[in-house]
Design a protein around this motif. Structure first.
Motif, PDB file in Angstrom:
ATOM      1  N   ILE A 158     -14.973 -17.126  14.520  1.00  0.00           N
ATOM      2  CA  ILE A 158     -15.229 -18.496  13.458  1.00  0.00           C
ATOM      3  C   ILE A 158     -16.702 -18.845  13.593  1.00  0.00           C
ATOM      4  N   PRO A 159     -17.332 -19.077  14.593  1.00  0.00           N
ATOM      5  CA  PRO A 159     -18.875 -19.375  14.531  1.00  0.00           C
ATOM      6  C   PRO A 159     -19.645 -17.933  14.154  1.00  0.00           C
ATOM      7  N   MET A 160     -19.259 -16.850  14.462  1.00  0.00           N
ATOM      8  CA  MET A 160     -19.912 -15.647  14.180  1.00  0.00           C
ATOM      9  C   MET A 160     -19.932 -15.469  12.466  1.00  0.00           C
ATOM     10  N   LEU A 161     -18.763 -15.547  12.091  1.00  0.00           N
ATOM     11  CA  LEU A 161     -18.846 -15.526  10.542  1.00  0.00           C
ATOM     12  C   LEU A 161     -19.619 -16.598   9.987  1.00  0.00           C
ATOM     13  N   LEU A 162     -19.427 -17.852  10.492  1.00  0.00           N
ATOM     14  CA  LEU A 162     -20.083 -18.975   9.999  1.00  0.00           C
ATOM     15  C   LEU A 162     -21.580 -18.761   9.845  1.00  0.00           C
ATOM     16  N   PHE A 163     -22.325 -18.125  11.118  1.00  0.00           N
ATOM     17  CA  PHE A 163     -23.802 -17.882  11.383  1.00  0.00           C
ATOM     18  C   PHE A 163     -23.880 -16.540  10.323  1.00  0.00           C
ATOM     19  N   MET A 164     -23.334 -15.730  10.096  1.00  0.00           N
ATOM     20  CA  MET A 164     -23.458 -14.404   9.446  1.00  0.00           C
ATOM     21  C   MET A 164     -23.549 -14.875   8.007  1.00  0.00           C
ATOM     22  N   VAL A 165     -22.433 -15.595   7.441  1.00  0.00           N
ATOM     23  CA  VAL A 165     -22.513 -15.947   5.935  1.00  0.00           C
ATOM     24  C   VAL A 165     -23.508 -17.122   6.006  1.00  0.00           C
ATOM     25  N   GLY A 166     -23.827 -17.889   6.624  1.00  0.00           N
ATOM     26  CA  GLY A 166     -24.699 -19.066   6.477  1.00  0.00           C
ATOM     27  C   GLY A 166     -26.106 -18.625   6.602  1.00  0.00           C
ATOM     28  N   ALA A 167     -26.243 -17.352   7.076  1.00  0.00           N
ATOM     29  CA  ALA A 167     -27.871 -16.690   7.139  1.00  0.00           C
ATOM     30  C   ALA A 167     -28.028 -16.445   5.610  1.00  0.00           C
ATOM     31  N   LYS A 168     -27.373 -16.132   4.781  1.00  0.00           N
ATOM     32  CA  LYS A 168     -27.564 -15.416   3.129  1.00  0.00           C
ATOM     33  C   LYS A 168     -28.572 -16.218   2.654  1.00  0.00           C
ATOM     34  N   PRO A 169     -28.122 -17.362   2.449  1.00  0.00           N
ATOM     35  CA  PRO A 169     -29.271 -18.421   1.582  1.00  0.00           C
ATOM     36  C   PRO A 169     -30.668 -18.282   1.865  1.00  0.00           C
ATOM     37  N   TYR A 170     -30.795 -18.096   3.092  1.00  0.00           N
ATOM     38  CA  TYR A 170     -32.200 -17.897   3.701  1.00  0.00           C
ATOM     39  C   TYR A 170     -32.912 -16.507   3.978  1.00  0.00           C
ATOM     40  N   SER A 171     -32.110 -15.392   3.516  1.00  0.00           N
ATOM     41  CA  SER A 171     -32.380 -14.184   3.604  1.00  0.00           C
ATOM     42  C   SER A 171     -33.932 -13.861   2.904  1.00  0.00           C
ATOM     43  N   ILE A 172     -34.549 -12.925   3.608  1.00  0.00           N
ATOM     44  CA  ILE A 172     -35.898 -12.558   2.991  1.00  0.00           C
ATOM     45  C   ILE A 172     -35.979 -11.166   2.349  1.00  0.00           C
TER      46      ILE A 172
END
Length: 172
Positions: A158-172
Motif C-alpha cells: 500500500i505505501p509502496m504503490l503510494l510512493f511510486m505513483v506519487g512520484a510521477k508529478p515530480y518526475s524529472i
C-alpha cells in the motif's frame, strides 16, 4: 519517439515494470484475499489437488512477476542515476521513488528468500502425503512463515504503490 533512444529504453523499462508489477501484486492480493480464505473452507482432497496443480503455477507467475518488476525497476534507477545521482535523487521525485523502491526491494526479498522456499516445503509435503507418505514435519511451520511474509508484503504494498505513483508529478 524511437525505441532505440534513451526515452525508448525508459518506455520499455516502465512497461515491463508496470506489467510485471500488476502480475506480482495481483497474485499477492489473490493469495491473501481469495485463495487463503478458500483453503480454510474447502475439503481436504480439493485442497490437496489445488496445492499440487494450482499453487505451483500461481507461485511461478508470482515469483517471476516479482523478479521482472525488481529488475526493471533497478535498471530504471541505475539508468536515471547515470544522468547524475545528485540531480535525480536529491529531488522530491527521487526521495519518493527511493522510498517506494526500498519497500519493493524488501517485498521482492520476501518472495524469493522466504515465501518461495517455504512454499516449496509445503508443496513437497502435500505431494508426499498424496503419494501415501508421511507429511514433512516442518511443513506447518513453513506455511505459517510464508503466510506471515505474504501478509507483510500486502501491508508494504500500500505505501509502496503510494510512493511510486506519487512520484510521477515530480518526475524529472
Amino acid at each position: 519517439m524511437e525505441i532505440l533512444t534513451v526515452d525508448g529504453w525508459y518506455l520499455l523499462l516502465r512497461w515491463v515494470h508496470l506489467l510485471a508489477g500488476i502480475t506480482w501484486i495481483g497474485l499477492l492480493y489473490y493469495f491473501n484475499f481469495v485463495q487463503g480464505e478458500w483453503f480454510k473452507e474447502t475439503d481436504g482432497p480439493t485442497k490437496t489437488a489445488a496445492v499440487q496443480k494450482l499453487v505451483p503455477r500461481a507461485l511461478w507467475w508470482f515469483r517471476w512477476g516479482a523478479m521482472f518488476t525488481f529488475l526493471a525497476g533497478a535498471l530504471t534507477l541505475i539508468s536515471k542515476g547515470m544522468l547524475g545521482w545528485e540531480a535525480v535523487y536529491a529531488s522530491s521525485y527521487g526521495i519518493l521513488i527511493l522510498t517506494g523502491s526500498a519497500l519493493g526491494t524488501f517485498m521482492f526479498l520476501n518472495v524469493w528468500l522466504i515465501i518461495w522456499p517455504k512454499q516449496q516445503v509445503v508443496i513437497a509435503s502435500t505431494n508426499q502425503v498424496a503419494d501415501g507418505g508421511e507429511p514433512i514435519p516442518e511443513a506447518a511451520g513453513c506455511a505459517a512463515k510464508a503466510a506471515l511474509a505474504s501478509r507483510t508484503n500486502v501491508l508494504f504494498s500500500i505505501p509502496m504503490l503510494l510512493f511510486m505513483v506519487g512520484a510521477k508529478p515530480y518526475s524529472i
